[in-house]
Scaffold this motif. Sequence first.
Motif, PDB file in Angstrom:
ATOM      1  N   SER A 292       0.833  -1.208   0.000  1.00 21.07           N
ATOM      2  CA  SER A 292       0.000   0.000   0.000  1.00 21.07           C
ATOM      3  C   SER A 292       0.865   1.255   0.000  1.00 21.07           C
ATOM      4  CB  SER A 292      -0.924   0.007   1.222  1.00 21.07           C
ATOM      5  OG  SER A 292      -1.789  -1.110   1.205  1.00 21.07           O
ATOM      6  N   THR A 293       0.301   2.339  -0.505  1.00 21.38           N
ATOM      7  CA  THR A 293       1.005   3.619  -0.542  1.00 21.38           C
ATOM      8  C   THR A 293       0.883   4.316   0.805  1.00 21.38           C
ATOM      9  OG1 THR A 293      -0.959   4.810  -1.304  1.00 21.38           O
ATOM     10  CG2 THR A 293       0.479   3.838  -2.999  1.00 21.38           C
ATOM     11  N   HIS A 294       1.707   5.349   1.002  1.00 28.83           N
ATOM     12  CA  HIS A 294       1.657   6.122   2.248  1.00 28.83           C
ATOM     13  C   HIS A 294       0.316   6.834   2.402  1.00 28.83           C
ATOM     14  CE1 HIS A 294       5.752   5.464   3.586  1.00 28.83           C
ATOM     15  NE2 HIS A 294       6.185   5.692   2.346  1.00 28.83           N
ATOM     16  N   ASP A 295      -0.264   7.254   1.269  1.00 32.17           N
ATOM     17  CA  ASP A 295      -1.566   7.921   1.348  1.00 32.17           C
ATOM     18  C   ASP A 295      -2.638   6.974   1.860  1.00 32.17           C
ATOM     19  OD1 ASP A 295      -0.445  10.246   0.402  1.00 32.17           O
ATOM     20  OD2 ASP A 295      -0.953   9.851  -1.694  1.00 32.17           O
ATOM     21  N   GLU A 296      -2.601   5.724   1.374  1.00 36.21           N
ATOM     22  CA  GLU A 296      -3.590   4.739   1.814  1.00 36.21           C
ATOM     23  C   GLU A 296      -3.415   4.408   3.295  1.00 36.21           C
ATOM     24  OE1 GLU A 296      -4.531   2.009  -2.099  1.00 36.21           O
ATOM     25  OE2 GLU A 296      -2.578   1.768  -1.133  1.00 36.21           O
ATOM     26  N   LEU A 297      -2.170   4.496   3.768  1.00 37.30           N
ATOM     27  CA  LEU A 297      -1.891   4.142   5.164  1.00 37.30           C
ATOM     28  C   LEU A 297      -1.916   5.356   6.089  1.00 37.30           C
ATOM     29  CD1 LEU A 297       1.020   1.575   4.644  1.00 37.30           C
ATOM     30  CD2 LEU A 297      -1.333   1.072   5.292  1.00 37.30           C
ATOM     31  N   TYR A 303      -7.837   1.907   7.735  1.00 33.13           N
ATOM     32  CA  TYR A 303      -7.519   1.148   6.524  1.00 33.13           C
ATOM     33  C   TYR A 303      -7.481  -0.350   6.818  1.00 33.13           C
ATOM     34  CZ  TYR A 303      -5.118  -0.315   2.257  1.00 33.13           C
ATOM     35  OH  TYR A 303      -4.784  -0.939   1.074  1.00 33.13           O
ATOM     36  N   LEU A 304      -6.860  -0.727   7.949  1.00 36.35           N
ATOM     37  CA  LEU A 304      -6.804  -2.145   8.323  1.00 36.35           C
ATOM     38  C   LEU A 304      -8.205  -2.687   8.577  1.00 36.35           C
ATOM     39  CD1 LEU A 304      -5.235  -4.705   9.051  1.00 36.35           C
ATOM     40  CD2 LEU A 304      -4.984  -3.807  11.377  1.00 36.35           C
ATOM     41  N   ALA A 305      -9.037  -1.913   9.287  1.00 34.09           N
ATOM     42  CA  ALA A 305     -10.412  -2.357   9.555  1.00 34.09           C
ATOM     43  C   ALA A 305     -11.171  -2.545   8.243  1.00 34.09           C
ATOM     44  CB  ALA A 305     -11.119  -1.347  10.445  1.00 34.09           C
ATOM     45  N   HIS A 306     -10.931  -1.658   7.272  1.00 33.15           N
ATOM     46  CA  HIS A 306     -11.586  -1.772   5.964  1.00 33.15           C
ATOM     47  C   HIS A 306     -11.171  -3.066   5.260  1.00 33.15           C
ATOM     48  CE1 HIS A 306     -13.009  -0.841   1.942  1.00 33.15           C
ATOM     49  NE2 HIS A 306     -11.761  -0.959   1.487  1.00 33.15           N
ATOM     50  N   THR A 309     -12.631  -6.283   6.954  1.00 36.37           N
ATOM     51  CA  THR A 309     -14.086  -6.486   6.835  1.00 36.37           C
ATOM     52  C   THR A 309     -14.536  -6.699   5.397  1.00 36.37           C
ATOM     53  OG1 THR A 309     -14.345  -4.065   6.830  1.00 36.37           O
ATOM     54  CG2 THR A 309     -14.647  -5.217   8.939  1.00 36.37           C
ATOM     55  N   ARG A 310     -13.593  -6.920   4.490  1.00 33.96           N
ATOM     56  CA  ARG A 310     -13.991  -7.225   3.121  1.00 33.96           C
ATOM     57  C   ARG A 310     -14.783  -8.531   3.078  1.00 33.96           C
ATOM     58  NH1 ARG A 310      -8.708  -6.054  -0.743  1.00 33.96           N
ATOM     59  NH2 ARG A 310      -8.674  -3.779  -0.521  1.00 33.96           N
ATOM     60  N   GLU A 311     -15.571  -8.669   2.037  1.00 35.73           N
ATOM     61  CA  GLU A 311     -16.418  -9.855   1.905  1.00 35.73           C
ATOM     62  C   GLU A 311     -15.567 -11.125   1.861  1.00 35.73           C
ATOM     63  OE1 GLU A 311     -19.880 -11.659  -1.076  1.00 35.73           O
ATOM     64  OE2 GLU A 311     -18.997  -9.686  -1.439  1.00 35.73           O
ATOM     65  N   VAL A 334     -11.665  -8.209  17.274  1.00 36.55           N
ATOM     66  CA  VAL A 334     -11.983  -6.931  17.914  1.00 36.55           C
ATOM     67  C   VAL A 334     -11.299  -5.854  17.078  1.00 36.55           C
ATOM     68  CG1 VAL A 334     -11.928  -5.593  20.042  1.00 36.55           C
ATOM     69  CG2 VAL A 334     -12.019  -8.097  20.152  1.00 36.55           C
ATOM     70  N   LEU A 335     -12.007  -5.320  16.105  1.00 33.18           N
ATOM     71  CA  LEU A 335     -11.408  -4.426  15.118  1.00 33.18           C
ATOM     72  C   LEU A 335     -10.823  -3.163  15.745  1.00 33.18           C
ATOM     73  CD1 LEU A 335     -14.021  -4.749  12.227  1.00 33.18           C
ATOM     74  CD2 LEU A 335     -11.778  -5.822  12.393  1.00 33.18           C
TER      75      LEU A 335
END
Length: 642
Positions: A292-297, A303-306, A309-311, A334-335
């Motif tokens: 992942s890029t620095h912007d995404e992180l 971001y980790l919770a997203h 929780t993906r399908e 426990v997100l």
Amino acid sequence: SCLIQGRQKVPFWPTEMNNNKIISSMYGFNERALAGINPDRSYPTIELEFPSYKYQIATLQPRNGLAMQAQTKNEQLLRSCAFQDDLEETGENIIQSDFYDWLRSIEFELTEQSRVELWDRRYECMRVPESLPRWLKCVKWSNRDDVLEAYKIIENWPTKNIDPLMTALELLDVDYPDPFVRFSAVRLLDTRIDDDRLLPVILQIVQAVKNEPYHDSALARFLLRRSLLNQQVGHYFYWHSRAELKNPQYKVRYGLLLEAYLRYCGEYVEDLGRQVRSVDKLIYIAEIIQNSTHDELYNQKGYLAHVLTREGYTQNLQYFRSPVDYNIELGQLVLDHCRIMSSARRPLWLRWTNGSEYAEHYFPTFDLIFKNGDDLRQDMLALQFIQMIDIIWKADGLDLSLLPYGCLATDNCSGLIEVVKNAKTIMNIQKLGGLKGQFQFDASALYRWIAKNNPGADKLKSAIDLFTRSCAGYCVITYVLGVADRHPDNIMVNERGQLFHIDFGHILGNFKMKYGIRRERTQLVLIDDFVRVIINNNSTEKNPIETREFKNFKKLCIKGYRILRRQYRQIVCLFKLMMNCDLTELNSEADMAYLRQTFAIDIGANEQEACDRFEQVLLESYRSSVKTRVDWVFHALNHIKS
């Protein structure tokens, strides 16, 4: 096993190089005596042609009866040596006593002359039952009569007063390829070792499968039988074997073992399937985050919770048995408490609820760290070694309160680490003392933290006692094992006062270097912060070394060291069985030379001389602790920059 027939292509094994010089060994260029041909086809290959026959020719497995073919001469002498009581004190027996002491000695070395003497006095060797592995090295395995004689002696060897586990592990080493010897070792395990004693060394026994000449062996069948009869044994057998599937030299062997286990392990195969799917998902998630890029992180937690929780992800990451600890059932993620850690590989700190129906009587949550891209097998070995040391010390009446937390390598580049509850690193504790504590100007921050978490004279006294014993234990272990990279983020203390070390990426004296200078200039960590706790913050004494508390601490260290030195053979055996793991810092006999140094065997010191030497190392480490503190200041500065 079937006789090889026809034309066969055999690739050579690579030579071991050191400073551009070829290293030879007793095995020739195949340094570790690996069974089978080299699967890497890039090396030179020779083609051999064996005689061909109309039918396949199978060899029979050695059985007890084979040993009975040995010649019967000297049988009475053999039996008398095996079962005779203590000898009378005569001049001849005193000479024999020296011979027996040599057989038991940790300084034992085999020369060509001593090989001949051991064979000529083979019946006398039976009066020292623990010498069986040493005696077998003198056998001429190319001579049929000598081999049959050896089989006869093995059958009559007295095993009542030996440690069956350590003797069996020694005989399963690569130095003993004979099938009957290995069968005898497995028989010791099967008849004398229960599952409780087997579990602490299951890692080494799984690795010993690599030393078998054939896929179908007594050891493989023993492991399968015990794994199918005990689900907990099977759990660790499965994961340790699965970690070898990416090794091209052994993937077929371990693949066959795992297939046999999974076919007959019953309903537990579904539990293992859930664990494997969970680990696979974690590897995939870790790779997404690493790429992942620095912007995404920027918002790491969100971001980790997203991602979690993906399908299809949440379902596979909940309600499964922990691969690290068979006795723990993990429940829901426990997100809110899951996060990405700051190190280069971006490990994942994950928290689950307790999935057991008895959760209210135990811990409500469990935390694990998942690492992808790091080989945790060396950490796993070091922690298993600490667990074995704890067993050795307790068997001798010494409890130094070690804390070998859980660690499991799921393959050669990923794994899970148990998070110890209610514990902080020395760095984080020193930060609580402000800049003075963080930059090593205040040595009382650790004491104040322990005192705060243990209010009352009795609780504080108990916490200091626990700290003293655990600090003594880890001083001995880190010295003996040669653990490097001991900065304040790699040493932790829990709220009860129990100290323990983490991160064993550098062992056996592989200390880090900076511009050609060794970063750690003491052989173990014993700083003022630790001594302040040991002496109960008693600043009235001018020299802490002279206090009663420190002298008691020193006695604990020396006693622990003395006990371990007496178990030198056992320690070497545990490490030697791991040489075929391709660990960076443990892949040849030369890597274990550090153990001879720490136990002062390389200089021929006796037990008292070795203990005196260790005492000097302990005191010098404390007197030179300012060097450690300087290193820790630079570590704190680097931590602030990052």
